[in-house]
Motif scaffolding. Structure first.
Motif, PDB file in Angstrom:
ATOM      1  N   ASP A  18       0.830  -1.213   0.000  1.00 31.62           N
ATOM      2  CA  ASP A  18       0.000   0.000   0.000  1.00 31.62           C
ATOM      3  C   ASP A  18       0.860   1.258   0.000  1.00 31.62           C
ATOM      4  OD1 ASP A  18      -2.320  -1.513   0.041  1.00 31.62           O
ATOM      5  OD2 ASP A  18      -2.709  -1.212   2.181  1.00 31.62           O
ATOM      6  N   GLN A  19       1.912   1.248   0.791  1.00 35.77           N
ATOM      7  CA  GLN A  19       2.829   2.391   0.886  1.00 35.77           C
ATOM      8  C   GLN A  19       3.487   2.657  -0.470  1.00 35.77           C
ATOM      9  OE1 GLN A  19       6.146   1.539   3.448  1.00 35.77           O
ATOM     10  NE2 GLN A  19       6.800   3.685   3.576  1.00 35.77           N
ATOM     11  N   ILE A  20       3.914   1.596  -1.141  1.00 35.12           N
ATOM     12  CA  ILE A  20       4.579   1.739  -2.439  1.00 35.12           C
ATOM     13  C   ILE A  20       3.597   2.235  -3.491  1.00 35.12           C
ATOM     14  CG2 ILE A  20       5.693   0.450  -4.318  1.00 35.12           C
ATOM     15  CD1 ILE A  20       6.892  -1.370  -2.035  1.00 35.12           C
ATOM     16  N   CYS A  42      10.952   5.641  -3.894  1.00 35.55           N
ATOM     17  CA  CYS A  42      11.590   5.444  -2.583  1.00 35.55           C
ATOM     18  C   CYS A  42      11.637   6.750  -1.794  1.00 35.55           C
ATOM     19  CB  CYS A  42      13.012   4.904  -2.763  1.00 35.55           C
ATOM     20  SG  CYS A  42      13.098   3.163  -3.177  1.00 35.55           S
ATOM     21  N   GLU A  43      11.971   7.816  -2.477  1.00 37.40           N
ATOM     22  CA  GLU A  43      12.040   9.132  -1.818  1.00 37.40           C
ATOM     23  C   GLU A  43      10.688   9.510  -1.214  1.00 37.40           C
ATOM     24  OE1 GLU A  43      12.083  13.697  -3.349  1.00 37.40           O
ATOM     25  OE2 GLU A  43      13.349  12.291  -4.460  1.00 37.40           O
ATOM     26  N   VAL A  44       9.619   9.369  -1.991  1.00 36.98           N
ATOM     27  CA  VAL A  44       8.281   9.754  -1.511  1.00 36.98           C
ATOM     28  C   VAL A  44       7.779   8.794  -0.438  1.00 36.98           C
ATOM     29  CG1 VAL A  44       5.856   9.992  -2.227  1.00 36.98           C
ATOM     30  CG2 VAL A  44       7.670  10.999  -3.607  1.00 36.98           C
ATOM     31  N   ALA A  45       8.058   7.497  -0.613  1.00 31.35           N
ATOM     32  CA  ALA A  45       7.575   6.485   0.340  1.00 31.35           C
ATOM     33  C   ALA A  45       8.426   6.426   1.610  1.00 31.35           C
ATOM     34  CB  ALA A  45       7.558   5.113  -0.329  1.00 31.35           C
ATOM     35  N   GLY A  46       9.613   7.049   1.570  1.00 33.82           N
ATOM     36  CA  GLY A  46      10.499   6.970   2.724  1.00 33.82           C
ATOM     37  C   GLY A  46      11.155   5.605   2.844  1.00 33.82           C
ATOM     38  N   LEU A  47      11.402   4.949   1.711  1.00 34.69           N
ATOM     39  CA  LEU A  47      12.028   3.628   1.711  1.00 34.69           C
ATOM     40  C   LEU A  47      13.546   3.774   1.622  1.00 34.69           C
ATOM     41  CD1 LEU A  47       9.677   1.785  -0.822  1.00 34.69           C
ATOM     42  CD2 LEU A  47       9.540   1.776   1.671  1.00 34.69           C
ATOM     43  N   HIS A  56       8.337  -6.580  -3.780  1.00 37.10           N
ATOM     44  CA  HIS A  56       6.874  -6.654  -3.812  1.00 37.10           C
ATOM     45  C   HIS A  56       6.301  -6.631  -5.231  1.00 37.10           C
ATOM     46  CE1 HIS A  56       6.328  -6.384   0.512  1.00 37.10           C
ATOM     47  NE2 HIS A  56       7.298  -5.485   0.521  1.00 37.10           N
ATOM     48  N   PHE A  57       7.034  -6.053  -6.164  1.00 37.78           N
ATOM     49  CA  PHE A  57       6.575  -5.946  -7.556  1.00 37.78           C
ATOM     50  C   PHE A  57       7.737  -6.341  -8.462  1.00 37.78           C
ATOM     51  CE2 PHE A  57       4.193  -2.899  -5.026  1.00 37.78           C
ATOM     52  CZ  PHE A  57       2.881  -3.257  -5.324  1.00 37.78           C
ATOM     53  N   SER A  58       7.564  -7.418  -9.222  1.00 36.19           N
ATOM     54  CA  SER A  58       8.686  -7.945 -10.007  1.00 36.19           C
ATOM     55  C   SER A  58       9.088  -7.029 -11.157  1.00 36.19           C
ATOM     56  CB  SER A  58       8.376  -9.344 -10.513  1.00 36.19           C
ATOM     57  OG  SER A  58       7.217  -9.344 -11.317  1.00 36.19           O
ATOM     58  N   THR A  59       8.151  -6.216 -11.667  1.00 34.51           N
ATOM     59  CA  THR A  59       8.466  -5.279 -12.753  1.00 34.51           C
ATOM     60  C   THR A  59       7.736  -3.959 -12.512  1.00 34.51           C
ATOM     61  OG1 THR A  59       6.578  -5.920 -14.136  1.00 34.51           O
ATOM     62  CG2 THR A  59       8.631  -7.185 -14.427  1.00 34.51           C
TER      63      THR A  59
END
Length: 197
Positions: A18-20, A42-47, A56-59
């Motif tokens: 959900d975060q991604i 990553c920047e927006v999600a804070g990852l 979580h997502f292969s592509t």
């Protein structure tokens, strides 16, 4: 104990997905398709790492397909109560149009994200769009069988209605009044579908 760990892991996985997806919607809406990189997400999600996305997502196409599914699901959840509350089929058609316009006006980020995916030419499945058209076809055919809609090509009318709503999205994002847009679309499709007296 094992069941709780499994349940916690499933919740954690769902929360991360959900975060991604939420971050991807934001990046698409604010920066556009070309700038929607894993780094930006990553920047927006804070990852801390792009590997969290690829885990979580292969592509990227799989991620974009999930964005489309999420937007469609969110729209469906927002629209369903109004459609179900309408008594007659013409009322359900009007509720479909009004609630869809209201969703677009309330969630411009969702709409911009979908537009960017479509304009970017991403290879994503179309079952969500096909499902929306199929539900409209079923509504039109039920109305024709009940004698409240005139005879017309239900598939063509469903595609035209979806295209009209999609075209209005740009105006809504630009600040057009949702009530005015909904009223015009409802009047147009009422005239297009009603049985002449």
């Amino acid at each position: 104990m094992r069941i709780n760990q499994s349940t916690d892991r499933a919740r954690s996985t769902a929360a991360r997905r959900d975060q991604i997806v939420a971050a991807t919607i934001t990046v698409l809406a604010e920066r556009g398709y070309a700038a929607t990189s894993y780094d930006a997400i990553c920047e927006v999600a804070g990852l801390s790492s792009k590997r969290l996305i690829s885990y979580h997502f292969s592509t990227k196409d799989e991620l974009l397909a999930e964005v489309l599914r999420r937007v469609t699901a969110d729209a469906g959840e927002a629209m369903r109560p109004a459609i179900e509350a309408a008594d007659e089929l013409p009322g359900k058609l009007a509720a479909y149009i009004r609630s869809n316009v209201e969703f677009i006006a309330a969630r411009p980020d969702h709409v911009r994200a979908v537009q960017q995916i479509v304009f970017g030419g991403a290879q994503v499945p179309s079952e969500e769009a096909d499902g929306a058209v199929a539900r409209l076809v079923a509504l039109f055919e039920a109305g024709q069988q009940a004698g409240v809609f005139r005879r017309f090509d239900s598939l063509l009318m469903a595609v035209v209605l979806r295209a009209a709503i999609d075209a209005v999205a740009g105006r809504l994002i630009g600040g057009a009044d949702p009530d005015d847009c909904a009223r015009e679309l409802i009047e147009t499709f009422d005239r297009a579908t009603r049985v002449e007296q």
